[in-house]
Design an enzyme around this catalytic site. Structure first.
Site, PDB file in Angstrom:
ATOM      1  N   THR A  31       0.845  -1.200   0.000  1.00 47.07           N
ATOM      2  CA  THR A  31       0.000   0.000   0.000  1.00 47.07           C
ATOM      3  C   THR A  31       0.879   1.248   0.000  1.00 47.07           C
ATOM      4  O   THR A  31       0.598   2.214  -0.722  1.00 47.07           O
ATOM      5  CB  THR A  31      -0.940  -0.001   1.236  1.00 47.07           C
ATOM      6  OG1 THR A  31      -1.393  -1.335   1.471  1.00 47.07           O
ATOM      7  CG2 THR A  31      -2.139   0.905   1.027  1.00 47.07           C
ATOM      8  N   ASP A  86      -1.064  -4.052   9.059  1.00 54.21           N
ATOM      9  CA  ASP A  86      -1.487  -5.442   8.871  1.00 54.21           C
ATOM     10  C   ASP A  86      -2.848  -5.686   9.489  1.00 54.21           C
ATOM     11  O   ASP A  86      -3.653  -6.443   8.949  1.00 54.21           O
ATOM     12  CB  ASP A  86      -0.445  -6.385   9.487  1.00 54.21           C
ATOM     13  CG  ASP A  86       0.895  -6.225   8.801  1.00 54.21           C
ATOM     14  OD1 ASP A  86       0.959  -6.420   7.580  1.00 54.21           O
ATOM     15  OD2 ASP A  86       1.872  -5.840   9.479  1.00 54.21           O
ATOM     16  N   GLY A  97       4.394  -4.369  10.717  1.00 54.47           N
ATOM     17  CA  GLY A  97       5.667  -5.084  10.678  1.00 54.47           C
ATOM     18  C   GLY A  97       5.644  -6.332   9.829  1.00 54.47           C
ATOM     19  O   GLY A  97       6.606  -7.097   9.826  1.00 54.47           O
ATOM     20  N   GLU A 105       9.455   2.093  11.178  1.00 53.40           N
ATOM     21  CA  GLU A 105       8.077   2.582  11.019  1.00 53.40           C
ATOM     22  C   GLU A 105       7.610   3.278  12.296  1.00 53.40           C
ATOM     23  O   GLU A 105       6.964   4.331  12.246  1.00 53.40           O
ATOM     24  CB  GLU A 105       7.134   1.428  10.671  1.00 53.40           C
ATOM     25  CG  GLU A 105       7.326   0.936   9.243  1.00 53.40           C
ATOM     26  CD  GLU A 105       6.501  -0.282   8.906  1.00 53.40           C
ATOM     27  OE1 GLU A 105       6.279  -0.513   7.710  1.00 53.40           O
ATOM     28  OE2 GLU A 105       6.086  -1.013   9.805  1.00 53.40           O
TER      29      GLU A 105
HETATM   30  C1  5RP Z   1       5.500  -3.199   6.943  1.00 57.10           C
HETATM   31  C2  5RP Z   1       4.127  -2.903   7.410  1.00 57.10           C
HETATM   32  C3  5RP Z   1       3.098  -2.718   6.355  1.00 57.10           C
HETATM   33  O1  5RP Z   1       2.534  -1.460   6.493  1.00 57.10           O
HETATM   34  C4  5RP Z   1       2.054  -3.784   6.528  1.00 57.10           C
HETATM   35  O2  5RP Z   1       2.711  -5.046   6.475  1.00 57.10           O
HETATM   36  C5  5RP Z   1       1.003  -3.711   5.428  1.00 57.10           C
HETATM   37  O3  5RP Z   1       1.539  -4.118   4.222  1.00 57.10           O
HETATM   38  P1  5RP Z   1       0.715  -4.079   2.883  1.00 57.10           P
HETATM   39  O4  5RP Z   1       0.465  -2.645   2.554  1.00 57.10           O
HETATM   40  O5  5RP Z   1       1.626  -4.762   1.889  1.00 57.10           O
HETATM   41  O6  5RP Z   1      -0.576  -4.832   3.083  1.00 57.10           O
HETATM   42  O7  5RP Z   1       3.835  -2.787   8.578  1.00 57.10           O
HETATM   43  O8  5RP Z   1       6.384  -3.570   7.968  1.00 57.10           O
END
Ligand code: 5RP
Length: 227
Positions: A31, A86, A97, A105
């Protein structure tokens, strides 16, 4: 609408929040990749900004796309950080994460005046914990932290490289223990318990940090606030 289309929609909406001269925190994940690409389009059309990225991966993408990077020495306060999640639970409590960037982050979210989460609606949950909670640990301490997480009933598993038997390493050279908790009834208590373990660098519970979430689904993008 596919999940990727929803992610793109949320990412595009977040770029509306960016104005000239801002210092912006850039997230990590699919995203956030959409967000960086959409933001770069605006930069190429004349928007001026500087950014700090939450991973080497996002840093590389931002540079490739023509976004100027800054540092905390030059920009100790960011105007806005935009990142994915997530899981998004009550009060905008988050698990983050999944891509292993939780430490940077959390630092970059905490350095911003506002922290906006972008996600498709599949990320909304009533209770956190179905998605494994990442805990970043110092390599040396991993076996000790593993046992303590096990004693807390958090069901840790060492993250391995894809199709391999060696531990996956974060940008800082640490290991990740993914805790298969099932459900986290009291996120504040769990966060405090994990934080008290020596050798833990950071965990993926982001509590009372997000200012707003932009959640995209079939009906477009809706704003969700912490209370
Ligand atoms: C990375 C994160 C991401 O923001 C989380 O894993 C969401 O990922 P995605 O946008 O691919 O669904 O915390 O460490």
């Amino acid at each position: 609408m596919t999940q990727d289309q929803s992610k793109l929609l949320a990412a595009k909406r977040a770029t509306d929040l960016i104005s000239d001269g801002m210092r912006v925190g850039l997230g990590t994940g699919t995203t956030s990749t959409f967000f960086i690409e959409e933001l770069a389009k605006r930069v190429r059309s004349g928007l001026r900004l500087k950014a700090i990225a939450t991973s080497t991966e996002s840093e590389r993408l931002a540079t490739e796309q023509g976004i100027e990077l800054t540092s905390f020495a030059d920009s100790p306060v960011l105007d806005l950080t935009v990142d994915g999640a997530d899981e998004i639970g009550p009060g905008l409590s988050l698990i983050k994460g999944g891509h292993g960037a939780l430490l940077r982050e959390k630092i970059i979210a905490s350095a911003a005046k506002a922290f906006v989460v972008i996600a498709d609606e599949s990320k909304i949950v009533s209770t956190l914990g179905k998605f494994p909670l990442p805990v970043e640990v110092i390599q040396l301490a991993e076996p000790l932290v593993y046992r303590k997480l096990l004693d807390l009933g958090l069901n840790p598993m060492l993250r391995l490289v894809a199709n391999g038997a060696v531990p996956w390493q974060t940008d800082e050279g640490n290991f990740i223990l993914d805790c298969h908790c099932g459900s986290i009834q009291d996120p504040e208590k769990t966060a405090a318990e994990i934080r008290s373990i020596i050798g833990v660098v950071e965990h993926g519970l982001f509590l009372r940090m997000a200012s707003m979430a932009l959640i995209a689904g079939q009906d477009g993008v809706r704003e969700v606030h912490p209370s």
